[in-house]
Design an enzyme around this catalytic site. Structure first.
Site, PDB file in Angstrom:
ATOM      1  N   LEU A 147      10.363   0.351  -4.497  1.00  0.00           N
ATOM      2  CA  LEU A 147      11.303   1.356  -5.002  1.00  0.00           C
ATOM      3  C   LEU A 147      12.267   1.801  -3.904  1.00  0.00           C
ATOM      4  CD1 LEU A 147      12.341   3.302  -7.169  1.00  0.00           C
ATOM      5  CD2 LEU A 147      10.563   4.922  -6.447  1.00  0.00           C
ATOM      6  N   ASP A 200       5.629   8.283   9.476  1.00  0.00           N
ATOM      7  CA  ASP A 200       4.315   8.264   8.827  1.00  0.00           C
ATOM      8  C   ASP A 200       4.158   9.621   8.143  1.00  0.00           C
ATOM      9  OD1 ASP A 200       1.669   8.475   8.129  1.00  0.00           O
ATOM     10  OD2 ASP A 200       0.896   7.683  10.021  1.00  0.00           O
ATOM     11  N   ALA A 247       3.706   5.545  -0.540  1.00  0.00           N
ATOM     12  CA  ALA A 247       2.429   5.734  -1.237  1.00  0.00           C
ATOM     13  C   ALA A 247       1.426   4.704  -0.758  1.00  0.00           C
ATOM     14  CB  ALA A 247       2.598   5.590  -2.758  1.00  0.00           C
ATOM     15  N   TYR A 266      -7.113   6.060  -7.023  1.00  0.00           N
ATOM     16  CA  TYR A 266      -5.657   6.094  -6.837  1.00  0.00           C
ATOM     17  C   TYR A 266      -5.034   7.191  -7.704  1.00  0.00           C
ATOM     18  CZ  TYR A 266      -0.798   4.519  -7.612  1.00  0.00           C
ATOM     19  OH  TYR A 266       0.564   4.458  -7.747  1.00  0.00           O
TER      20      TYR A 266
HETATM   21  N1  LIG Z   1       4.052  -0.307  -8.260  1.00  0.00           N
HETATM   22  C1  LIG Z   1       3.749   0.242  -9.430  1.00  0.00           C
HETATM   23  O1  LIG Z   1       3.493  -0.443 -10.421  1.00  0.00           O
HETATM   24  C2  LIG Z   1       3.716   1.731  -9.566  1.00  0.00           C
HETATM   25  C3  LIG Z   1       3.269   2.281 -10.777  1.00  0.00           C
HETATM   26  C4  LIG Z   1       3.263   3.664 -10.920  1.00  0.00           C
HETATM   27  C5  LIG Z   1       3.700   4.469  -9.881  1.00  0.00           C
HETATM   28  N2  LIG Z   1       4.100   3.901  -8.707  1.00  0.00           N
HETATM   29  C6  LIG Z   1       4.545   4.798  -7.654  1.00  0.00           C
HETATM   30  O2  LIG Z   1       5.891   4.491  -7.356  1.00  0.00           O
HETATM   31  C7  LIG Z   1       6.156   4.735  -5.991  1.00  0.00           C
HETATM   32  C8  LIG Z   1       6.798   3.504  -5.367  1.00  0.00           C
HETATM   33  O3  LIG Z   1       5.906   2.404  -5.521  1.00  0.00           O
HETATM   34  P1  LIG Z   1       6.249   0.968  -4.939  1.00  0.00           P
HETATM   35  O4  LIG Z   1       5.829  -0.036  -5.939  1.00  0.00           O
HETATM   36  O5  LIG Z   1       7.646   0.957  -4.416  1.00  0.00           O
HETATM   37  O6  LIG Z   1       5.212   0.930  -3.736  1.00  0.00           O
HETATM   38  P2  LIG Z   1       5.198   0.006  -2.432  1.00  0.00           P
HETATM   39  O7  LIG Z   1       6.098  -1.172  -2.614  1.00  0.00           O
HETATM   40  O8  LIG Z   1       3.764  -0.220  -2.103  1.00  0.00           O
HETATM   41  O9  LIG Z   1       5.870   0.944  -1.345  1.00  0.00           O
HETATM   42  C9  LIG Z   1       5.204   2.028  -0.781  1.00  0.00           C
HETATM   43  C10 LIG Z   1       5.689   2.135   0.631  1.00  0.00           C
HETATM   44  O10 LIG Z   1       5.028   3.258   1.243  1.00  0.00           O
HETATM   45  C11 LIG Z   1       4.732   2.887   2.572  1.00  0.00           C
HETATM   46  N3  LIG Z   1       3.684   3.721   3.137  1.00  0.00           N
HETATM   47  C12 LIG Z   1       2.342   3.598   3.009  1.00  0.00           C
HETATM   48  N4  LIG Z   1       1.718   4.530   3.749  1.00  0.00           N
HETATM   49  C13 LIG Z   1       2.694   5.263   4.350  1.00  0.00           C
HETATM   50  C14 LIG Z   1       2.692   6.352   5.241  1.00  0.00           C
HETATM   51  N5  LIG Z   1       1.534   6.899   5.691  1.00  0.00           N
HETATM   52  N6  LIG Z   1       3.879   6.852   5.657  1.00  0.00           N
HETATM   53  C15 LIG Z   1       5.045   6.316   5.228  1.00  0.00           C
HETATM   54  N7  LIG Z   1       5.110   5.272   4.400  1.00  0.00           N
HETATM   55  C16 LIG Z   1       3.948   4.749   3.962  1.00  0.00           C
HETATM   56  C17 LIG Z   1       4.326   1.435   2.466  1.00  0.00           C
HETATM   57  O11 LIG Z   1       4.390   0.838   3.717  1.00  0.00           O
HETATM   58  P3  LIG Z   1       3.380  -0.386   4.068  1.00  0.00           P
HETATM   59  O12 LIG Z   1       3.731  -1.476   3.098  1.00  0.00           O
HETATM   60  O13 LIG Z   1       3.709  -0.691   5.472  1.00  0.00           O
HETATM   61  O14 LIG Z   1       2.002   0.143   3.855  1.00  0.00           O
HETATM   62  C18 LIG Z   1       5.361   0.897   1.484  1.00  0.00           C
HETATM   63  O15 LIG Z   1       6.527   0.461   2.142  1.00  0.00           O
HETATM   64  C19 LIG Z   1       4.834   5.165  -5.380  1.00  0.00           C
HETATM   65  O16 LIG Z   1       4.754   6.560  -5.388  1.00  0.00           O
HETATM   66  C20 LIG Z   1       3.798   4.622  -6.352  1.00  0.00           C
HETATM   67  O17 LIG Z   1       2.597   5.369  -6.315  1.00  0.00           O
HETATM   68  C21 LIG Z   1       4.124   2.571  -8.539  1.00  0.00           C
END
Ligand SMILES: NC(=O)c1ccc[n+]([C@@H]2O[C@H](COP(=O)([O-])OP(=O)(O)OC[C@H]3O[C@@H](n4cnc5c(N)ncnc54)[C@H](OP(=O)(O)O)[C@@H]3O)[C@@H](O)[C@H]2O)c1
Length: 283
Positions: free
Chosen positions: A13, A35, A57, A122
């Site tokens: 995202l 972080d 996340a 989660y």
């Molecule tokens: N993907 C889905 O299907 C889905 C569904 C429902 C809701 N969501 C929500 O939508 C949002 C975006 O999801 P997404 O799919 O874009 O997730 P994503 O691709 O996993 O991106 C999350 C990012 O957060 C980073 N992160 C993890 N720990 C961190 C920390 N301590 N400090 C700063 N950054 C950190 C990760 O870095 P690293 O990769 O280096 O760990 C990653 O770049 C999240 O809130 C997720 O819970 C996602």
């Protein structure tokens, strides 16, 4: 000029948020640069911004079952840290959450104010993040719940389907979980629209409209990729057990958008073609 901070900017995202905010004054920080579990670092990064968007996340849904503390640190405490910093400087906070805060026992779309009852670690940690942010910064927190995200900026279900199709004749996909496939490009644009409006703080459901099952989504992905959708076969969650239970029905209602004078996101089927053109289903 409004100054925006994106935390977790290198995720799926985060990638499309950066695109949606192109031409504006944006600080985009990935995990290495910020972080979110470090409150001092969050305060320092937040300084001088009018809007903070939390796209960070712990998203490994199955791993979270055995690592709930690590998920809690990012999803609950990290979100709270951003809310503390936003409250201190009077910034708006948008934090992205999930359909997994619900148990999936509903049969009609979840309203924004439905009480949270998560069935996975989660989901519990994300629900706590919501609660803590709303408690910490009630006047300026926008919770945007999304679901079934796919985009060009990361690995996702759609890319996995196309990759699997290259190596086997058929792919079995569960047909007993209903939800809303949501393109990150549409969600990022909706978040920008929300921020540009004078919509009240609170909970919004940032999912594409309509609903399907993972099986239905996989068939649509195959068709979009020029593959035969008949190669996707339906299966059940009982035959595809994973460490974290998934809600069987997690369709989110969109009433808060209309109440704020905004239009909900378009149907997921319409979004799929644009998503594909933007690279969201290309492995
Ligand atoms: N993907 C889905 O299907 C889905 C569904 C429902 C809701 N969501 C929500 O939508 C949002 C975006 O999801 P997404 O799919 O874009 O997730 P994503 O691709 O996993 O991106 C999350 C990012 O957060 C980073 N992160 C993890 N720990 C961190 C920390 N301590 N400090 C700063 N950054 C950190 C990760 O870095 P690293 O990769 O280096 O760990 C990653 O770049 C999240 O809130 C997720 O819970 C996602």
């Amino acid at each position: 000029m409004t100054r925006y901070l994106i935390a977790g900017a290198n995720g799926q995202l985060g990638h499309d948020l950066q695109k949606a905010l192109e031409g504006r004054d944006v600080t985009a920080l990935g995990r290495v640069d910020l972080d979110v579990t470090d409150l001092d670092a969050v305060r320092e990064a937040a300084a001088g911004h009018d809007v903070i968007i939390n796209a960070s996340a712990y998203t490994k849904v199955d791993d979270a079952e055995s690592n709930e503390g690590a998920a809690y640190a990012v999803n609950a405490l990290g979100t709270q840290n951003l809310a503390i910093a936003a409250a201190e400087i009077g910034a708006k906070l948008v934090t992205v959450s999930t359909d997994y805060v619900f148990d999936g026992s509903a049969t009609t779309p979840y309203a924004e104010d439905t009480p949270r009852v998560a069935i996975s670690a989660y989901g519990r940690t994300k629900g706590e993040g919501e609660r803590l942010a709303l408690e910490t910064h009630p006047g300026g927190t926008y919770i945007v719940r999304t679901a079934w995200l796919y985009g060009a900026g990361g690995p996702n279900f759609a890319k996995t389907m196309v990759k699997l199709a290259a190596g086997r004749d058929t792919v079995s996909v569960v047909d007993d979980q209903r939800g809303q496939p949501t393109w990150t490009g549409d969600l990022a644009a909706q978040i920008v629209t929300l921020l540009d409006s004078d919509a009240p703080a609170g909970i919004y459901h940032g999912t594409n409209s309509g609903e399907t099952t993972w099986f239905g989504f996989a068939q649509a992905i195959f068709a979009e990729a020029g593959l035969d959708p008949e190669r996707v076969l339906p299966t059940t969650s009982a035959d595809f057990v994973r460490p974290a239970p998934r809600p069987s029905y997690s369709v989110l209602g969109h009433d808060a958008w209309a109440a704020a004078g905004l239009t909900p996101m378009r149907d997921w089927r319409e979004a799929l073609a644009d998503a594909a053109a933007a690279g969201a289903i290309t492995p």
